[in-house]
Scaffold this motif. Structure first.
Motif, PDB file in Angstrom:
ATOM      1  N   ASN A   1      -2.903  -8.002   3.779  1.00 26.83           N
ATOM      2  CA  ASN A   1      -2.365  -8.977   2.360  1.00 26.83           C
ATOM      3  C   ASN A   1      -1.158 -10.098   2.859  1.00 26.83           C
ATOM      4  OD1 ASN A   1      -4.339  -7.832   0.712  1.00 26.83           O
ATOM      5  ND2 ASN A   1      -3.535  -6.104   1.146  1.00 26.83           N
TER       6      ASN A   1
ATOM      7  N   VAL B   1       4.978  -1.138  -0.487  1.00 20.71           N
ATOM      8  CA  VAL B   1       3.445  -1.524  -0.274  1.00 20.71           C
ATOM      9  C   VAL B   1       2.480  -1.820  -0.876  1.00 20.71           C
ATOM     10  CG1 VAL B   1       1.338  -0.912   1.181  1.00 20.71           C
ATOM     11  CG2 VAL B   1       3.741   0.648   1.775  1.00 20.71           C
TER      12      VAL B   1
ATOM     13  N   ILE C   1       0.634  -6.413  -1.752  1.00 21.57           N
ATOM     14  CA  ILE C   1      -0.862  -6.719  -1.805  1.00 21.57           C
ATOM     15  C   ILE C   1      -1.355  -7.044  -3.482  1.00 21.57           C
ATOM     16  CG2 ILE C   1      -3.146  -4.554  -1.879  1.00 21.57           C
ATOM     17  CD1 ILE C   1      -1.592  -2.379  -0.127  1.00 21.57           C
TER      18      ILE C   1
ATOM     19  N   TYR D   1      -8.219  -2.416  -1.517  1.00 23.58           N
ATOM     20  CA  TYR D   1      -7.691  -3.252  -1.505  1.00 23.58           C
ATOM     21  C   TYR D   1      -6.684  -1.867  -0.447  1.00 23.58           C
ATOM     22  CZ  TYR D   1      -8.396  -6.711  -4.106  1.00 23.58           C
ATOM     23  OH  TYR D   1      -8.650  -8.347  -4.580  1.00 23.58           O
ATOM     24  N   LEU D   2      -6.656  -0.738  -0.566  1.00 29.35           N
ATOM     25  CA  LEU D   2      -5.877   0.289  -0.658  1.00 29.35           C
ATOM     26  C   LEU D   2      -6.570   1.588  -0.095  1.00 29.35           C
ATOM     27  CD1 LEU D   2      -2.847   0.610   0.568  1.00 29.35           C
ATOM     28  CD2 LEU D   2      -2.189   1.673  -1.772  1.00 29.35           C
ATOM     29  N   PRO D   3      -7.393   1.881   0.454  1.00 24.37           N
ATOM     30  CA  PRO D   3      -8.412   3.248   0.186  1.00 24.37           C
ATOM     31  C   PRO D   3      -8.037   4.275   0.728  1.00 24.37           C
ATOM     32  CG  PRO D   3      -8.454   2.400   2.733  1.00 24.37           C
ATOM     33  CD  PRO D   3      -7.317   1.096   1.840  1.00 24.37           C
ATOM     34  N   LEU D   4      -6.273   4.690   1.204  1.00 21.03           N
ATOM     35  CA  LEU D   4      -5.696   5.871   1.625  1.00 21.03           C
ATOM     36  C   LEU D   4      -4.732   6.164   0.824  1.00 21.03           C
ATOM     37  CD1 LEU D   4      -5.336   5.544   4.990  1.00 21.03           C
ATOM     38  CD2 LEU D   4      -6.606   6.868   4.907  1.00 21.03           C
ATOM     39  N   TYR D   5      -3.992   7.351   0.161  1.00 28.98           N
ATOM     40  CA  TYR D   5      -3.641   7.711  -0.349  1.00 28.98           C
ATOM     41  C   TYR D   5      -1.527   7.525  -0.097  1.00 28.98           C
ATOM     42  CZ  TYR D   5      -5.542   9.658  -4.099  1.00 28.98           C
ATOM     43  OH  TYR D   5      -6.373   9.242  -5.451  1.00 28.98           O
ATOM     44  N   ILE D   6      -1.248   6.955   0.027  1.00 30.14           N
ATOM     45  CA  ILE D   6       0.091   6.479   1.314  1.00 30.14           C
ATOM     46  C   ILE D   6       1.432   7.250   0.151  1.00 30.14           C
ATOM     47  CG2 ILE D   6      -0.490   4.689   1.922  1.00 30.14           C
ATOM     48  CD1 ILE D   6       1.096   2.912  -0.371  1.00 30.14           C
TER      49      ILE D   6
ATOM     50  N   PHE E   1       9.328  16.932   5.059  1.00 23.93           N
ATOM     51  CA  PHE E   1       7.866  16.495   5.121  1.00 23.93           C
ATOM     52  C   PHE E   1       8.434  15.200   6.300  1.00 23.93           C
ATOM     53  CE2 PHE E   1       8.964  16.000   1.251  1.00 23.93           C
ATOM     54  CZ  PHE E   1       9.274  14.408   1.332  1.00 23.93           C
ATOM     55  N   TRP E   2       9.234  14.950   6.630  1.00 27.71           N
ATOM     56  CA  TRP E   2       9.142  13.209   7.321  1.00 27.71           C
ATOM     57  C   TRP E   2       9.475  13.376   8.635  1.00 27.71           C
ATOM     58  CZ3 TRP E   2      12.932  11.763   3.332  1.00 27.71           C
ATOM     59  CH2 TRP E   2      12.012  10.931   2.305  1.00 27.71           C
TER      60      TRP E   2
ATOM     61  N   CYS F   1       1.602   4.600   6.675  1.00 26.28           N
ATOM     62  CA  CYS F   1       0.399   4.918   5.548  1.00 26.28           C
ATOM     63  C   CYS F   1      -0.196   3.526   4.933  1.00 26.28           C
ATOM     64  CB  CYS F   1       0.919   6.234   4.726  1.00 26.28           C
ATOM     65  SG  CYS F   1       1.211   7.683   5.104  1.00 26.28           S
TER      66      CYS F   1
ATOM     67  N   GLY G   1       4.500  15.238  -0.544  1.00 24.06           N
ATOM     68  CA  GLY G   1       4.188  14.223   0.077  1.00 24.06           C
ATOM     69  C   GLY G   1       5.069  13.136   0.495  1.00 24.06           C
ATOM     70  N   PRO G   2       4.724  11.892   0.944  1.00 22.29           N
ATOM     71  CA  PRO G   2       5.890  11.557   1.991  1.00 22.29           C
ATOM     72  C   PRO G   2       6.634  10.641   1.526  1.00 22.29           C
ATOM     73  CG  PRO G   2       3.383  10.192   2.170  1.00 22.29           C
ATOM     74  CD  PRO G   2       3.456  11.172   0.830  1.00 22.29           C
ATOM     75  N   CYS G   3       6.733  10.313   0.026  1.00 20.96           N
ATOM     76  CA  CYS G   3       7.391   9.603  -0.801  1.00 20.96           C
ATOM     77  C   CYS G   3       9.331  10.503  -1.076  1.00 20.96           C
ATOM     78  CB  CYS G   3       7.314   9.304  -2.086  1.00 20.96           C
ATOM     79  SG  CYS G   3       7.729   9.200  -4.034  1.00 20.96           S
TER      80      CYS G   3
ATOM     81  N   MET H   1      -1.048  -3.525   4.577  1.00 19.98           N
ATOM     82  CA  MET H   1       0.083  -4.970   4.413  1.00 19.98           C
ATOM     83  C   MET H   1       0.197  -6.099   5.002  1.00 19.98           C
ATOM     84  SD  MET H   1       4.295  -2.443   4.483  1.00 19.98           S
ATOM     85  CE  MET H   1       5.248  -3.879   3.722  1.00 19.98           C
TER      86      MET H   1
END
Lengths: 361, 306
Positions: free
Chosen positions: B99, A313, A317, A273-278, B217-218, B91, A77-79, B96
């Motif tokens: 809010n 992020v 929120i 509040y957050l409709p996507l997987y980030i 992956f970035w 993403c 994932g992006p993390c 952000m």
């Protein structure tokens, strides 16, 4: 081959059950402590997040005991968790440790063949039959599930117990005794016994304790050392806590993700509040906060390591949720410098605030 | 309809695309000015404290635009290449902003996937429907925006100077002169010319990146890592200047990976945040330039420390 794993909550018990079951030599690193954190931070990039540093500390201490193979999970994932292995391999080889890393990425990302090849590395060292190996895996999962069940019960009942400290004592004793077992069957029996004990703890159902939800980054909410034992401390204060993110939640999530069947409740709750997987577990964090409010909890505590990208992020929120639903949420950020006293003061102030709010309602 | 485009983050890479797309849809475009002190202060005021400087600056740009247009475009770019991402903060950028800043106009913050093209088209249709009902017009706008974007190449014009260093970092840190405190000009004045990752072609980047245990992956990590290793191996540079924002998660991994590949080259990491004092920054650059000179003038087998 002497295999080791980094710590993350109670995963070490399941790993012990697995390695005992398939009869592969292993080292379980010492529970996270000041020394492992210091050793880990010494060899980690300065701005890296806390889980990386603690994991490095675990490796260093296992290597001292002779470990030569490290088993970790990965992600794409992006993390930055997904990049841990790359960097850890490089840093450890620079330090002169020639280690074999077994990185279990999700099969969807690296292909099933590669996944099985990596997994096979562990099982090749075992002399047990195929059936016995599968049984050992099954038992390891059962250990994980039952210890989590016990833990969740203890955390929740702590608010209702009549003799203060019962739940905490049982939980501690259980972990200690389970770790002392040398075979998975014995371990399962011990945990079952303690499950009976915790069900028999005298409780006062008329009590109305403060109920909190623990949300945030998965490693720091699960690994007690990284969040300064926040759940134990809340137990001392007579607070009931709930936490959704657990290792068993995590592997179920991974399995169900390709089918998009993972945690439908959280998806629905977080949609506004957050409709996507980030990446990371940012969306889950938002979903949990909304669900905690729905379930009638009194507040939520968000915990994340300094610099955690997805949780930054969500931290932007969460105040909106707090405002919209009149639901107190506190964010705690942990790193290797976190001072315990300041941390405690903040938690106490938060609890006082909720207490006074409860009185006026 | 007035569409506001904040001059922050990936505007520095895809500004041409954004402007052309909305222009072809017949919208009036308001671009926020170059980053300045006021925009930075606004951003710091609204943004969540833990975010990095570019994100804070972006908040400032949005805040500047909020009463000057009818809708604000938020470039929530999820991924540019397949199976690669930008950063979790990109993403969740729209959330952000929504809010954190009060009294905002409508935000055009649909997720953008650069590849494959069907996904980009989906974004274009979803975004364009607020401006026009004509689907053909949207498709045409996307085509011309893409072709214009592909023709533009980001470069910083450089004179031929005595020393040459690779200036690495995310595009918005490298190309925004306020953010990096005019780093390029400062280096030029010290007789140092720069080369950016845009000078290295995709093939050479892939060649270097494929040697890693795990494919990054970035997209930024891939580009910067591949370009840095290529430049170092080609012995085209005398040193590396890395401009990085404080608490950047990607850089915490990336810098270490690049340092691993450049054991005997001067390497300086310049951290920027909203508190960076310019004097200390200048001193460090000057010391770095002096060191480059010492290495070239007095010795041929010096260590990376001069």
């Amino acid at each position: 081959m002497l295999i080791t794993i980094p710590h993350m909550g109670n995963v070490y018990l399941a790993a012990k059950a697995l390695f005992d079951g398939i009869d592969v030599p292993y080292v379980i690193p010492e529970p996270n402590n000041k020394e492992s954190l210091q050793k880990g931070s010494l060899y980690s990039p300065e701005e890296m997040c806390l889980p990386f540093k603690l994991m490095m500390g675990n490796y260093m201490q296992s290597i001292e005991k002779g470990a030569d193979t490290i088993l970790i999970t990965g992600s794409c994932g992006p993390c930055r968790y997904g990049e841990y292995c790359e960097l850890q391999i490089k840093i450890l080889s620079k330090l002169g440790h020639d280690l074999d890393f077994i990185v279990l990425d999700a099969p969807g990302e690296i292909g099933m063949d590669e996944f099985l090849r990596r997994l096979g590395k562990i099982f090749k060292a075992s002399s047990k039959s195929r059936a016995e190996k599968l049984l050992a895996i099954k038992r390891a999962f059962r250990v994980m599930d039952s210890i989590e069940k016990l833990e969740a019960k203890a955390h929740y009942l702590a608010g209702y117990e009549i003799n203060k400290g019962d739940c905490k004592r049982i939980l501690r004793q259980c972990k200690k005794d389970a770790f002392g077992c040398d075979n998975p069957v014995e371990m399962l029996r011990v945990i079952k016994e303690y499950l009976k004990k915790i069900n028999a703890v005298p409780v006062d159902k008329t009590k109305n304790p403060i109920k909190l939800s623990i949300i945030g980054e998965i490693y720091t909410v699960i690994e007690p050392y990284s969040n300064l034992n926040i759940e134990d401390k809340l137990m001392d204060y007579g607070v009931s806590t709930k936490r959704l993110l657990t290792p068993s939640w995590w592997y179920r999530d991974i399995v169900l993700k390709p089918l998009k069947l993972n945690s439908p409740g959280l998806r629905r709750a977080s949609k506004e509040y957050l409709p996507l997987y980030i990446g990371g577990h940012g969306r889950e964090c938002i979903g949990e906060a909304v669900l905690a409010h729905k379930e009638g909890m009194d507040g939520a505590i968000q915990i994340f390591p300094l610099g955690c990208m997805p949780e930054i992020v969500t931290k932007a929120i969460l105040p909106s949720i707090q405002r919209d639903k009149n639901f107190p949420i506190m964010s705690l950020i942990v790193d290797e410098m976190t001072g315990e006293a300041g941390f405690m003061t903040r938690i106490e102030a938060f609890l006082d605030m909720i207490k006074s709010q409860k009185k006026t309602n | 309809m007035k569409v506001g485009i904040p001059k922050g983050l990936l505007y520095y890479k895809y500004g041409v695309f954004m402007k052309t797309f909305f222009d072809k849809l017949g919208a009036e475009i308001v671009v926020s000015p170059d980053t300045n002190r006021q925009i930075l202060n606004e951003g710091v005021k609204y943004c969540v404290d833990e975010a990095c400087l570019p994100i804070k600056v972006f908040h400032g740009h949005v805040s500047y635009l909020k009463d000057k247009c009818d809708v604000i475009f938020i470039p929530r770019i999820m991924s540019i290449r397949e199976k690669e991402y930008i950063c979790p903060k990109f993403c969740g950028l729209t959330e952000m902003i929504a809010n954190s800043i009060p009294d905002l106009p409508f935000l055009l913050g649909e997720p953008i996937y650069w590849t494959p093209k069907e996904k980009l088209m989906k974004w274009a249709l979803n975004t364009g429907k607020y401006l026009t009902n004509d689907k053909q017009k949207i498709k045409k706008a996307l085509e011309s925006a893409l072709s214009k974007q592909n023709k533009t190449k980001n470069t910083i014009k450089q004179p031929k100077l005595k020393y040459k260093v690779a200036l690495l970092g995310h595009p918005y840190s490298v190309y925004d002169p306020f953010l990096n405190m005019d780093l390029v000009k400062k280096l030029n004045r010290l007789n140092v010319e720069i080369i950016t990752e845009d000078a290295v072609d995709d093939k050479s980047i892939d060649f270097e990146v494929n040697k890693l245990f795990k494919k990054p992956f970035w997209t930024f990590a891939r580009n910067t890592y591949g370009a840095a290793v290529n430049l170092v191996k080609g012995q085209k540079i005398d040193g590396v200047v890395y401009i990085s924002s404080f608490a950047c998660g990607i850089d915490s991994v990336l810098i270490e990976l690049i340092e691993h590949e450049t054991p005997n080259l001067p390497f300086i990491v310049l951290k920027i945040d909203e508190h960076t004092g310019e004097a200390g920054f200048n001193t460090r650059i000057e010391a770095f330039a002096d060191m480059l000179g010492r290495r070239l003038n007095f010795a041929y087998n010096n260590t990376a420390y001069g």
